[in-house]
Design a protein around this motif. Structure first.
Motif, PDB file in Angstrom:
ATOM      1  N   PRO A  48      30.512  53.161  57.419  1.00  0.00           N
ATOM      2  CA  PRO A  48      30.843  54.563  57.658  1.00  0.00           C
ATOM      3  C   PRO A  48      31.988  55.041  56.771  1.00  0.00           C
ATOM      4  CG  PRO A  48      31.746  53.192  59.396  1.00  0.00           C
ATOM      5  CD  PRO A  48      30.942  52.283  58.506  1.00  0.00           C
ATOM      6  N   VAL A  49      31.898  56.300  56.379  1.00  0.00           N
ATOM      7  CA  VAL A  49      32.969  57.000  55.667  1.00  0.00           C
ATOM      8  C   VAL A  49      33.140  58.349  56.356  1.00  0.00           C
ATOM      9  CG1 VAL A  49      32.595  55.861  53.441  1.00  0.00           C
ATOM     10  CG2 VAL A  49      31.360  57.959  53.967  1.00  0.00           C
ATOM     11  N   ASP A  50      34.230  59.045  56.060  1.00  0.00           N
ATOM     12  CA  ASP A  50      34.443  60.364  56.651  1.00  0.00           C
ATOM     13  C   ASP A  50      33.231  61.246  56.382  1.00  0.00           C
ATOM     14  OD1 ASP A  50      36.922  59.766  57.683  1.00  0.00           O
ATOM     15  OD2 ASP A  50      38.031  60.618  55.992  1.00  0.00           O
ATOM     16  N   GLY A  51      32.612  61.714  57.433  1.00  0.00           N
ATOM     17  CA  GLY A  51      31.506  62.652  57.293  1.00  0.00           C
ATOM     18  C   GLY A  51      30.164  62.038  56.957  1.00  0.00           C
ATOM     19  N   GLY A  52      30.033  60.714  57.008  1.00  0.00           N
ATOM     20  CA  GLY A  52      28.735  60.143  56.677  1.00  0.00           C
ATOM     21  C   GLY A  52      28.723  58.631  56.607  1.00  0.00           C
ATOM     22  N   PHE A  53      27.873  58.129  55.740  1.00  0.00           N
ATOM     23  CA  PHE A  53      27.668  56.697  55.586  1.00  0.00           C
ATOM     24  C   PHE A  53      27.541  56.401  54.099  1.00  0.00           C
ATOM     25  CE2 PHE A  53      25.640  52.590  56.712  1.00  0.00           C
ATOM     26  CZ  PHE A  53      26.389  52.264  57.835  1.00  0.00           C
ATOM     27  N   ARG A  54      28.004  55.244  53.657  1.00  0.00           N
ATOM     28  CA  ARG A  54      27.962  54.893  52.231  1.00  0.00           C
ATOM     29  C   ARG A  54      27.338  53.513  52.053  1.00  0.00           C
ATOM     30  NH1 ARG A  54      33.357  55.794  49.553  1.00  0.00           N
ATOM     31  NH2 ARG A  54      32.477  57.896  49.475  1.00  0.00           N
ATOM     32  N   VAL A  55      26.509  53.409  51.018  1.00  0.00           N
ATOM     33  CA  VAL A  55      25.927  52.134  50.610  1.00  0.00           C
ATOM     34  C   VAL A  55      26.319  51.913  49.162  1.00  0.00           C
ATOM     35  CG1 VAL A  55      23.796  50.839  50.253  1.00  0.00           C
ATOM     36  CG2 VAL A  55      23.976  52.418  52.183  1.00  0.00           C
ATOM     37  N   THR A  56      26.878  50.750  48.862  1.00  0.00           N
ATOM     38  CA  THR A  56      27.245  50.396  47.491  1.00  0.00           C
ATOM     39  C   THR A  56      26.542  49.096  47.133  1.00  0.00           C
ATOM     40  OG1 THR A  56      29.395  51.477  47.714  1.00  0.00           O
ATOM     41  CG2 THR A  56      29.147  49.889  45.920  1.00  0.00           C
ATOM     42  N   GLU A  57      25.885  49.099  45.985  1.00  0.00           N
ATOM     43  CA  GLU A  57      25.109  47.939  45.557  1.00  0.00           C
ATOM     44  C   GLU A  57      25.362  47.632  44.096  1.00  0.00           C
ATOM     45  OE1 GLU A  57      21.224  48.563  48.420  1.00  0.00           O
ATOM     46  OE2 GLU A  57      21.202  49.502  46.440  1.00  0.00           O
TER      47      GLU A  57
END
Length: 97
Positions: A48-57
């Motif tokens: 989770p990040v502020d205001g949403g979700f993050r995927v890093t690959e």
């Protein structure tokens, strides 16, 4: 050349992430790279990040990501995220344990 890819999902949460993973893996879940039907993924992290979700690959190449996108792109579109545009940069360096 390896690439670093960041997907930001504004307004989304873990539920959307889990749904996408469930569909991509055919309900098997994702705890190891062999769970995915495509190859070329070097690392994956999501949260989770502020205001949403993050995927890093990290992917072995842009071509490997493009092949995988053929699978998860339609799933994201079906879930209302067809306009998702990842940030992609060349990987200068990455370390694998």
């Amino acid at each position: 050349m390896a690439i670093i890819v960041t997907f930001d999902l504004p307004g989304a949460g873990q539920e959307l992430y889990d749904t996408v993973i469930d569909r991509v893996t055919g309900g098997r879940g994702f705890t190891r790279f062999a769970d995915l039907p495509n190859t070329g993924l070097v690392s994956h992290a999501a949260g989770p990040v502020d205001g949403g979700f993050r995927v890093t690959e990290v992917w072995e190449s842009a071509e490997a990501l493009e092949e995988h996108a053929k699978l998860f792109g339609p799933i994201l579109a079906d879930l209302g995220h067809a306009d998702l545009q990842p940030t992609i940069i060349p990987a200068h360096h990455f370390v694998v344990r």
